[in-house]
Design an enzyme around this catalytic site. Structure first.
Site, PDB file in Angstrom:
ATOM      1  N   LYS A 296       0.863  -1.192   0.000  1.00 52.42           N
ATOM      2  CA  LYS A 296       0.000   0.000   0.000  1.00 52.42           C
ATOM      3  C   LYS A 296       0.883   1.220   0.000  1.00 52.42           C
ATOM      4  O   LYS A 296       1.846   1.306   0.771  1.00 52.42           O
ATOM      5  CB  LYS A 296      -0.864  -0.002   1.284  1.00 52.42           C
TER       6      LYS A 296
ATOM      7  N   LYS B 297       4.767   1.988   8.572  1.00 52.15           N
ATOM      8  CA  LYS B 297       3.588   2.788   8.952  1.00 52.15           C
ATOM      9  C   LYS B 297       2.353   1.911   9.117  1.00 52.15           C
ATOM     10  O   LYS B 297       1.615   2.033  10.093  1.00 52.15           O
ATOM     11  CB  LYS B 297       3.358   3.829   7.851  1.00 52.15           C
TER      12      LYS B 297
ATOM     13  N   LYS C  15       5.235   1.998  -2.902  1.00 52.25           N
ATOM     14  CA  LYS C  15       5.197   3.416  -3.267  1.00 52.25           C
ATOM     15  C   LYS C  15       5.459   3.550  -4.754  1.00 52.25           C
ATOM     16  O   LYS C  15       6.109   2.684  -5.356  1.00 52.25           O
ATOM     17  CB  LYS C  15       6.273   4.200  -2.496  1.00 52.25           C
TER      18      LYS C  15
ATOM     19  N   THR D  34      -5.032  12.556   6.611  1.00 54.84           N
ATOM     20  CA  THR D  34      -3.643  12.648   7.060  1.00 54.84           C
ATOM     21  C   THR D  34      -3.501  13.758   8.104  1.00 54.84           C
ATOM     22  O   THR D  34      -2.927  13.548   9.186  1.00 54.84           O
ATOM     23  CB  THR D  34      -2.712  12.896   5.851  1.00 54.84           C
TER      24      THR D  34
ATOM     25  N   ASN E 252      -2.422  19.471   1.061  1.00 60.82           N
ATOM     26  CA  ASN E 252      -3.484  18.673   1.662  1.00 60.82           C
ATOM     27  C   ASN E 252      -3.235  18.429   3.150  1.00 60.82           C
ATOM     28  O   ASN E 252      -4.048  18.778   4.010  1.00 60.82           O
ATOM     29  CB  ASN E 252      -3.606  17.346   0.882  1.00 60.82           C
TER      30      ASN E 252
ATOM     31  N   SER F  31      -7.408   5.158   4.027  1.00 55.84           N
ATOM     32  CA  SER F  31      -7.305   4.413   2.763  1.00 55.84           C
ATOM     33  C   SER F  31      -7.716   2.955   2.989  1.00 55.84           C
ATOM     34  O   SER F  31      -8.386   2.347   2.160  1.00 55.84           O
ATOM     35  CB  SER F  31      -5.867   4.453   2.225  1.00 55.84           C
TER      36      SER F  31
HETATM   37  P1  NAD Z   1       0.505  18.465  -1.516  1.00 57.42           P
HETATM   38  O1  NAD Z   1       1.011  18.354  -2.896  1.00 57.42           O
HETATM   39  O2  NAD Z   1      -0.964  18.613  -1.297  1.00 57.42           O
HETATM   40  O3  NAD Z   1       1.213  19.697  -0.751  1.00 57.42           O
HETATM   41  C1  NAD Z   1       2.591  19.856  -0.689  1.00 57.42           C
HETATM   42  C2  NAD Z   1       2.867  21.223  -0.091  1.00 57.42           C
HETATM   43  O4  NAD Z   1       4.268  21.374   0.126  1.00 57.42           O
HETATM   44  C3  NAD Z   1       2.460  22.388  -0.992  1.00 57.42           C
HETATM   45  O5  NAD Z   1       1.913  23.416  -0.186  1.00 57.42           O
HETATM   46  C4  NAD Z   1       3.779  22.869  -1.588  1.00 57.42           C
HETATM   47  O6  NAD Z   1       3.752  24.226  -1.935  1.00 57.42           O
HETATM   48  C5  NAD Z   1       4.695  22.616  -0.412  1.00 57.42           C
HETATM   49  N1  NAD Z   1       6.096  22.512  -0.791  1.00 57.42           N
HETATM   50  C6  NAD Z   1       6.659  21.879  -1.841  1.00 57.42           C
HETATM   51  N2  NAD Z   1       7.980  22.033  -1.812  1.00 57.42           N
HETATM   52  C7  NAD Z   1       8.268  22.754  -0.709  1.00 57.42           C
HETATM   53  C8  NAD Z   1       9.470  23.231  -0.130  1.00 57.42           C
HETATM   54  N3  NAD Z   1      10.641  22.987  -0.701  1.00 57.42           N
HETATM   55  N4  NAD Z   1       9.378  23.940   1.018  1.00 57.42           N
HETATM   56  C9  NAD Z   1       8.188  24.168   1.582  1.00 57.42           C
HETATM   57  N5  NAD Z   1       7.028  23.747   1.085  1.00 57.42           N
HETATM   58  C10 NAD Z   1       7.074  23.061  -0.051  1.00 57.42           C
HETATM   59  O7  NAD Z   1       1.099  17.191  -0.737  1.00 57.42           O
HETATM   60  P2  NAD Z   1       0.548  16.478   0.575  1.00 57.42           P
HETATM   61  O8  NAD Z   1      -0.315  15.353   0.159  1.00 57.42           O
HETATM   62  O9  NAD Z   1       0.035  17.499   1.540  1.00 57.42           O
HETATM   63  O10 NAD Z   1       1.897  15.817   1.123  1.00 57.42           O
HETATM   64  C11 NAD Z   1       2.802  16.543   1.963  1.00 57.42           C
HETATM   65  C12 NAD Z   1       3.657  15.555   2.731  1.00 57.42           C
HETATM   66  O11 NAD Z   1       2.804  14.701   3.493  1.00 57.42           O
HETATM   67  C13 NAD Z   1       4.515  14.625   1.866  1.00 57.42           C
HETATM   68  O12 NAD Z   1       5.715  14.337   2.530  1.00 57.42           O
HETATM   69  C14 NAD Z   1       3.664  13.383   1.764  1.00 57.42           C
HETATM   70  O13 NAD Z   1       4.452  12.226   1.468  1.00 57.42           O
HETATM   71  C15 NAD Z   1       3.101  13.349   3.173  1.00 57.42           C
HETATM   72  N6  NAD Z   1       1.909  12.531   3.283  1.00 57.42           N
HETATM   73  C16 NAD Z   1       0.790  12.825   2.613  1.00 57.42           C
HETATM   74  C17 NAD Z   1      -0.314  11.987   2.743  1.00 57.42           C
HETATM   75  C18 NAD Z   1      -1.617  12.279   2.062  1.00 57.42           C
HETATM   76  O14 NAD Z   1      -2.574  11.546   2.307  1.00 57.42           O
HETATM   77  N7  NAD Z   1      -1.740  13.326   1.274  1.00 57.42           N
HETATM   78  C19 NAD Z   1      -0.257  10.862   3.572  1.00 57.42           C
HETATM   79  C20 NAD Z   1       0.924  10.610   4.286  1.00 57.42           C
HETATM   80  C21 NAD Z   1       1.995  11.464   4.124  1.00 57.42           C
END
Ligand code: NAD
Length: 439
Positions: free
Chosen positions: A79, A103, A115, A199, A230, A367
């Protein structure tokens, strides 16, 4: 899906997977985990690398590199999300897949880890090009993914729209609708209520457990959030609604700071409508600017706040800045924001660090709920999803906090030990030397 691209900082050694193995080895040694189990986890079960040709709107053809890594499936099907980013590498996808295995085990859901990643700057593509790419990726992944083997989800710069295209493409190839092959879908295609916010909400529930134990008063507790996509938006929104003072947020272009705290719903409205992060207060649809200072992403990490939440990309807290982090508590909503060398410095300084494999596990937990609903033809209400998520996150956060006390170690090591013991139980039950000698 956010609008800007950000740089992915490397680990202190420039290789994310090598650094991920370092954290694994440290915890394995500490928890006295069977070496056979660790040997298995050092090597992903299967790696697929494909080239995806896409017809662009101007008639030309471009080929994109994509990876899918199935890290381990002892506890259940693989997953893990699919990331679109120009800096995606195989090393990064392998590390992210390993973290998924851990996780799923730390929140005790019956999945292994996987992944995917596509080397692309989605901002440079039109919506139709993005759709052709997403369908092309699923078709290139073929039967490497599937509802019983390896189930993708959204990650950085992919969202429910992308998941919908992917489910549709997979279903066409299989001659029937297969909603359980992917999660994070639109509600209309079998998505789960609450998945979009899961998340951030999961991280919020983990923080509430700490709040209870440490007797924090939300109104006196300041928070800085790096990354306002997000995950970052939802955890900031829920903390703000509880009275926490969210004093700084950032996106890939930089951050804003207000010592009085921001009205987070206004920031979210502004960011999602204009794609710009601006310090505003909105009443209805009318927004006005509020006082704030511009800060860099590096400055945000070093602010004098009570809780620091990295929610963007990996490798941002390194040996170079770990000594300058002033927040006494870090909650890793992003995957892998802290390198192993930084970990050691922070642990030495007694910084409380809620590790990614626990703090952001709300996403994969819901999920899992989505997959269960799809396989049973169910559609749970939002309250049911949130209650179940609260139960899982509360129980497993308590478990990790108790383990850390019992083992007299930091929360990352404790979470890894909890996860590794569960994986070891599963591996052992399939027949390791310990299974036979214990029997
Ligand atoms: P997203 O694409 O919705 O948002 C990413 C955010 O990070 C954006 O606001 C972007 O502008 C910002 N960003 C990108 N590069 C950056 C930088 N260099 N410095 C500061 N900000 C920066 O992505 P997301 O889904 O919110 O994921 C964010 C993190 O959370 C990732 O590490 C992802 O692996 C982790 N994550 C997400 C989920 C999920 O369900 N969406 C689940 C587990 C972990």
């Amino acid at each position: 899906m956010a609008d800007e691209q950000g740089d992915i900082s490397g680990s202190d050694d420039g290789d994310v997977f090598t650094d991920a193995l370092r954290k694994l080895d440290h915890a394995a040694e500490f928890g006295k985990i069977d070496e056979e189990v660790i040997e298995r986890l050092r090597h992903p079960r299967a790696i697929l690398q494909v080239a995806v040709p896409v017809r662009l709107d101007d008639g030309s053809l471009r080929t994109f590199e994509a990876y899918r890594v199935r890290h381990d499936d002892t506890r259940g099907p693989g997953k893990g999300g699919i990331r679109y980013h120009p800096d995606v590498s195989l090393s990064e996808v392998k590390a992210l897949a390993l973290w998924m295995t851990l996780k799923c085990a730390v929140v005790d859901i019956p999945f292994g880890g996987a992944k995917g990643g596509v080397v692309v700057n989605p901002k440079e593509l039109s919506r139709l090009e993005l759709e052709r790419l997403s369908r092309g990726v699923v078709s290139a992944f073929g039967d490497f993914i599937g509802p019983d083997t390896d189930i993708p989800a959204p990650d950085v710069y992919t969202n429910e729209m992308v998941m919908g295209w992917m489910m549709d493409e997979y279903s066409k190839a299989h001659g029937r609708r297969v909603p359980a092959m992917i999660t994070g879908k639109p509600l209309a295609l079998g998505g789960s209520r609450g998945r979009d916010q899961a998340t951030g909400r999961g991280a919020y529930y983990a923080i509430k457990r700490l709040e209870e134990r440490r007797e924090w008063r939300p109104a006196d507790t300041t928070v800085a959030v790096q990354g306002f996509g997000n995950a970052g938006q939802h955890v900031a929104r829920l903390l703000h609604a509880d009275g926490y003072k969210v004093v700084a947020v950032s996106d890939s272009k930089g951050g804003i700071l207000s010592n009085d705290g921001f009205d987070v719903p206004s920031l979210i409205t502004q960011k999602n409508e204009s794609r710009e992060l601006r310090a505003v207060y909105c009443k209805g649809s009318v927004c006005e600017m509020v006082d704030s200072d511009d800060i860099t992403n590096a400055e945000l990490l070093e602010l004098d706040v009570d809780i620091l939440i990295p929610a963007a990309l990996e490798g941002v807290i390194t040996a170079d800045n770990a000594a300058d982090i002033r927040a006494p508590t870090i909650v890793e909503v992003a995957n892998g924001p802290t390198t192993s060398r930084a970990d050691a410095i922070l642990a030495e300084r007694d910084v409380t660090l809620v590790p990614d494999i626990l703090a952001n596990a709300g996403g994969v937990t819901v999920s899992y709920f989505e997959w269960v609903q799809n396989r049973n033809g169910l559609a749970w209400g939002l309250d049911e999803v949130n209650d179940r998520l609260a139960e899982v996150m509360g129980r497993e956060t308590d478990n990790v906090l108790d383990q850390a006390t019992e083992l007299d170690t930091d929360l990352r090591t404790a979470a890894y030990v909890v996860a590794l013991q569960r994986i070891a139980d599963a591996v052992s039950a399939t027949g390791t030397h310990t299974f036979f000698s214990d029997g």
